[in-house]
Design a protein around this motif. Structure first.
Motif, PDB file in Angstrom:
ATOM      1  N   PRO A  34       0.805  -1.216   0.000  1.00  0.00           N
ATOM      2  CA  PRO A  34       0.000   0.000   0.000  1.00  0.00           C
ATOM      3  C   PRO A  34       0.839   1.268   0.000  1.00  0.00           C
ATOM      4  CG  PRO A  34      -0.843  -1.581   1.598  1.00  0.00           C
ATOM      5  CD  PRO A  34       0.462  -2.114   1.108  1.00  0.00           C
ATOM      6  N   PHE A  35       1.840   1.333   0.874  1.00  0.00           N
ATOM      7  CA  PHE A  35       2.777   2.454   0.850  1.00  0.00           C
ATOM      8  C   PHE A  35       4.037   2.060   1.609  1.00  0.00           C
ATOM      9  CE2 PHE A  35       0.086   3.160   4.555  1.00  0.00           C
ATOM     10  CZ  PHE A  35       1.004   3.446   5.563  1.00  0.00           C
ATOM     11  N   CYS A  36       5.134   2.711   1.252  1.00  0.00           N
ATOM     12  CA  CYS A  36       6.429   2.396   1.852  1.00  0.00           C
ATOM     13  C   CYS A  36       6.645   3.184   3.131  1.00  0.00           C
ATOM     14  CB  CYS A  36       7.543   2.706   0.861  1.00  0.00           C
ATOM     15  SG  CYS A  36       7.492   1.713  -0.639  1.00  0.00           S
ATOM     16  N   GLN A  37       7.456   2.615   4.002  1.00  0.00           N
ATOM     17  CA  GLN A  37       7.769   3.259   5.266  1.00  0.00           C
ATOM     18  C   GLN A  37       9.266   3.235   5.504  1.00  0.00           C
ATOM     19  OE1 GLN A  37       5.246   2.032   8.618  1.00  0.00           O
ATOM     20  NE2 GLN A  37       3.920   0.959   7.177  1.00  0.00           N
ATOM     21  N   MET A  38       9.728   4.123   6.365  1.00  0.00           N
ATOM     22  CA  MET A  38      11.129   4.178   6.737  1.00  0.00           C
ATOM     23  C   MET A  38      11.232   4.524   8.207  1.00  0.00           C
ATOM     24  SD  MET A  38      14.165   6.749   5.402  1.00  0.00           S
ATOM     25  CE  MET A  38      14.064   6.187   3.701  1.00  0.00           C
ATOM     26  N   SER A  39      12.063   3.770   8.925  1.00  0.00           N
ATOM     27  CA  SER A  39      12.418   4.123  10.292  1.00  0.00           C
ATOM     28  C   SER A  39      13.728   4.878  10.230  1.00  0.00           C
ATOM     29  CB  SER A  39      12.546   2.875  11.163  1.00  0.00           C
ATOM     30  OG  SER A  39      12.863   3.226  12.495  1.00  0.00           O
ATOM     31  N   LEU A  40      13.715   6.142  10.620  1.00  0.00           N
ATOM     32  CA  LEU A  40      14.851   7.037  10.451  1.00  0.00           C
ATOM     33  C   LEU A  40      15.461   7.376  11.796  1.00  0.00           C
ATOM     34  CD1 LEU A  40      16.324   8.795   8.219  1.00  0.00           C
ATOM     35  CD2 LEU A  40      14.847  10.671   8.991  1.00  0.00           C
ATOM     36  N   GLY A  41      16.783   7.263  11.871  1.00  0.00           N
ATOM     37  CA  GLY A  41      17.512   7.706  13.047  1.00  0.00           C
ATOM     38  C   GLY A  41      18.389   8.883  12.687  1.00  0.00           C
ATOM     39  N   SER A  42      18.183  10.025  13.327  1.00  0.00           N
ATOM     40  CA  SER A  42      18.931  11.246  13.017  1.00  0.00           C
ATOM     41  C   SER A  42      19.736  11.679  14.235  1.00  0.00           C
ATOM     42  CB  SER A  42      17.974  12.374  12.607  1.00  0.00           C
ATOM     43  OG  SER A  42      17.199  11.990  11.486  1.00  0.00           O
ATOM     44  N   THR A  43      20.987  12.036  14.014  1.00  0.00           N
ATOM     45  CA  THR A  43      21.889  12.414  15.103  1.00  0.00           C
ATOM     46  C   THR A  43      22.103  13.916  15.102  1.00  0.00           C
ATOM     47  OG1 THR A  43      23.022  10.283  14.897  1.00  0.00           O
ATOM     48  CG2 THR A  43      24.129  12.001  16.162  1.00  0.00           C
ATOM     49  N   THR A  44      21.916  14.539  16.259  1.00  0.00           N
ATOM     50  CA  THR A  44      22.050  15.986  16.387  1.00  0.00           C
ATOM     51  C   THR A  44      23.505  16.377  16.638  1.00  0.00           C
ATOM     52  OG1 THR A  44      21.805  16.080  18.807  1.00  0.00           O
ATOM     53  CG2 THR A  44      19.771  15.970  17.497  1.00  0.00           C
ATOM     54  N   SER A  45      23.781  17.672  16.543  1.00  0.00           N
ATOM     55  CA  SER A  45      25.131  18.161  16.825  1.00  0.00           C
ATOM     56  C   SER A  45      25.505  17.929  18.282  1.00  0.00           C
ATOM     57  CB  SER A  45      25.235  19.654  16.486  1.00  0.00           C
ATOM     58  OG  SER A  45      24.312  20.406  17.263  1.00  0.00           O
ATOM     59  N   GLY A  46      24.509  17.778  19.161  1.00  0.00           N
ATOM     60  CA  GLY A  46      24.757  17.495  20.564  1.00  0.00           C
ATOM     61  C   GLY A  46      24.937  16.028  20.879  1.00  0.00           C
ATOM     62  N   GLY A  47      24.953  15.165  19.842  1.00  0.00           N
ATOM     63  CA  GLY A  47      25.183  13.745  20.055  1.00  0.00           C
ATOM     64  C   GLY A  47      23.966  12.962  20.484  1.00  0.00           C
ATOM     65  N   ASP A  48      22.770  13.537  20.296  1.00  0.00           N
ATOM     66  CA  ASP A  48      21.526  12.851  20.642  1.00  0.00           C
ATOM     67  C   ASP A  48      20.951  12.163  19.404  1.00  0.00           C
ATOM     68  OD1 ASP A  48      21.794  14.117  23.140  1.00  0.00           O
ATOM     69  OD2 ASP A  48      20.624  15.849  22.451  1.00  0.00           O
ATOM     70  N   LEU A  49      20.215  11.074  19.635  1.00  0.00           N
ATOM     71  CA  LEU A  49      19.548  10.356  18.553  1.00  0.00           C
ATOM     72  C   LEU A  49      18.057  10.645  18.587  1.00  0.00           C
ATOM     73  CD1 LEU A  49      19.654   8.212  16.255  1.00  0.00           C
ATOM     74  CD2 LEU A  49      19.181   6.495  18.024  1.00  0.00           C
ATOM     75  N   ILE A  50      17.511  11.021  17.432  1.00  0.00           N
ATOM     76  CA  ILE A  50      16.079  11.270  17.280  1.00  0.00           C
ATOM     77  C   ILE A  50      15.514  10.229  16.323  1.00  0.00           C
ATOM     78  CG2 ILE A  50      14.328  12.872  16.411  1.00  0.00           C
ATOM     79  CD1 ILE A  50      16.125  15.157  17.288  1.00  0.00           C
ATOM     80  N   LEU A  51      14.418   9.589  16.708  1.00  0.00           N
ATOM     81  CA  LEU A  51      13.779   8.567  15.885  1.00  0.00           C
ATOM     82  C   LEU A  51      12.495   9.112  15.275  1.00  0.00           C
ATOM     83  CD1 LEU A  51      14.193   5.457  18.218  1.00  0.00           C
ATOM     84  CD2 LEU A  51      15.644   6.139  16.296  1.00  0.00           C
ATOM     85  N   ARG A  52      12.253   8.782  14.012  1.00  0.00           N
ATOM     86  CA  ARG A  52      11.025   9.178  13.324  1.00  0.00           C
ATOM     87  C   ARG A  52      10.591   8.044  12.404  1.00  0.00           C
ATOM     88  NH1 ARG A  52      14.418  13.828  12.374  1.00  0.00           N
ATOM     89  NH2 ARG A  52      13.695  15.705  13.464  1.00  0.00           N
ATOM     90  N   GLY A  53       9.302   7.944  12.170  1.00  0.00           N
ATOM     91  CA  GLY A  53       8.771   7.088  11.127  1.00  0.00           C
ATOM     92  C   GLY A  53       8.326   7.949   9.971  1.00  0.00           C
TER      93      GLY A  53
END
Length: 305
Positions: A34-53
């Protein structure tokens, strides 16, 4: 031993149809899910990890951002990250994560444990293992672990430096048997789109706006094929995820923080079907973006070419 191999021609400048020719795969349908998905992990300049779908609908959808871990890396040192691989940790009812990162001029393997899958990072488990120096000018980094089921068949690491793509065999934390492939000075960034026992394939954009696939076999020179000849120069970051016989691709313009999603059919040169899904309703200000995936399962591997 260092082996130097030259690609057919300088990307974006002197590629010709003859130099790019290769056997095309069978045409694949792009309407199986039906539609594609992606689990994304993004790293900030402060060394933190942010998760998004991210969701491949029109217009694209995105889940609320959530913390994947705070202070995993030192402030203002993150330059690049590889894909974020996860493995289930049944003993802790959570998951283990691993990712290569470039901090300043050094390459490190970042590993840590997460309690209850989407719970908190165990601070005592966070480990940054140094791999080597001289990575300050590298502009792309990736690790490809090809599995059959849960059995590891091969593990390679890749980097883009100057006009050269570099590849290593990886065994634990040791990089060995470096090979180099020159002729890629025009490439701006890349993303892994296909993994098999005998090759990896990357999607690459150039400063001039062209889009190519670059297949790097276990043995032999790269096979380069044009996909589009213009309009792709705006992205400093590309991230791909598999979706049946399709591939969902995120392009991020780091100058504006604008993220865009695309749906690709099976890569087949200029005949590749690309559907622009539109701008993701977020602004991405992080330093690095990576696919989050289960790296010990064959079904999580990429088959975009």
């Amino acid at each position: 031993m260092k082996i130097r191999k030259r690609a057919a021609a300088l990307l974006g400048l002197a590629l010709t149809a003859g130099a790019l020719a290769q056997t095309a795969p069978a045409t694949a349908s792009i309407s199986e899910v039906p539609f594609c998905q992606m689990s994304l992990g993004s790293t900030t300049s402060g060394g933190d990890l942010i998760l998004r779908g991210l969701y491949g609908v029109v217009p694209p959808g995105a889940s609320p951002s959530s913390w994947g871990g705070k202070d995993l890396l030192p402030d203002n040192q993150v330059r690049l990250t590889s894909g974020l691989g996860t493995q289930m940790n049944a003993e802790q009812n959570g998951e283990s994560r691993r990712q290569y990162v470039v901090l300043g001029t050094g390459l490190y393997l970042l590993t840590y444990e997460v309690n209850d899958f989407y719970g908190d990072v165990d601070p005592a488990s966070v480990k940054r293992t140094p791999i080597g120096g001289g990575w300050g000018d590298v502009r792309y980094l990736e690790s490809s672990r090809f599995n059959r089921g849960t059995t590891l068949v091969r593990h390679n690491a890749y980097a883009l430096l100057g006009d050269t793509i570099l590849r290593w065999n990886v065994d634990g934390t040791a990089f060995s048997r470096k090979e180099t492939y020159s002729g890629f000075s025009a490439v701006k960034t890349m993303t892994l789109i296909s993994q098999t026992a005998t090759y990896d394939t990357f999607l690459a954009n150039t400063r001039g706006g062209a889009l190519y696939t670059i297949r790097i076999p276990v043995a032999g020179p790269p096979v380069v094929k044009v996909v589009r000849r213009s309009t792709w120069q705006g992205f400093e970051s590309l991230v791909a995820n598999g979706c049946g016989l399709k591939t969902i691709v995120l392009g991020v313009d780091k100058e504006t923080g604008a993220p865009y999603l695309y749906e690709f059919g099976h890569a087949n040169g200029t005949a590749t079907v690309i559907r622009g899904l539109g701008k993701v309703p977020r602004t991405f200000t992080e330093v690095a973006h990576a696919r989050r995936f289960q790296d010990n399962q064959e079904r999580e591997q990429l088959s975009g070419e």
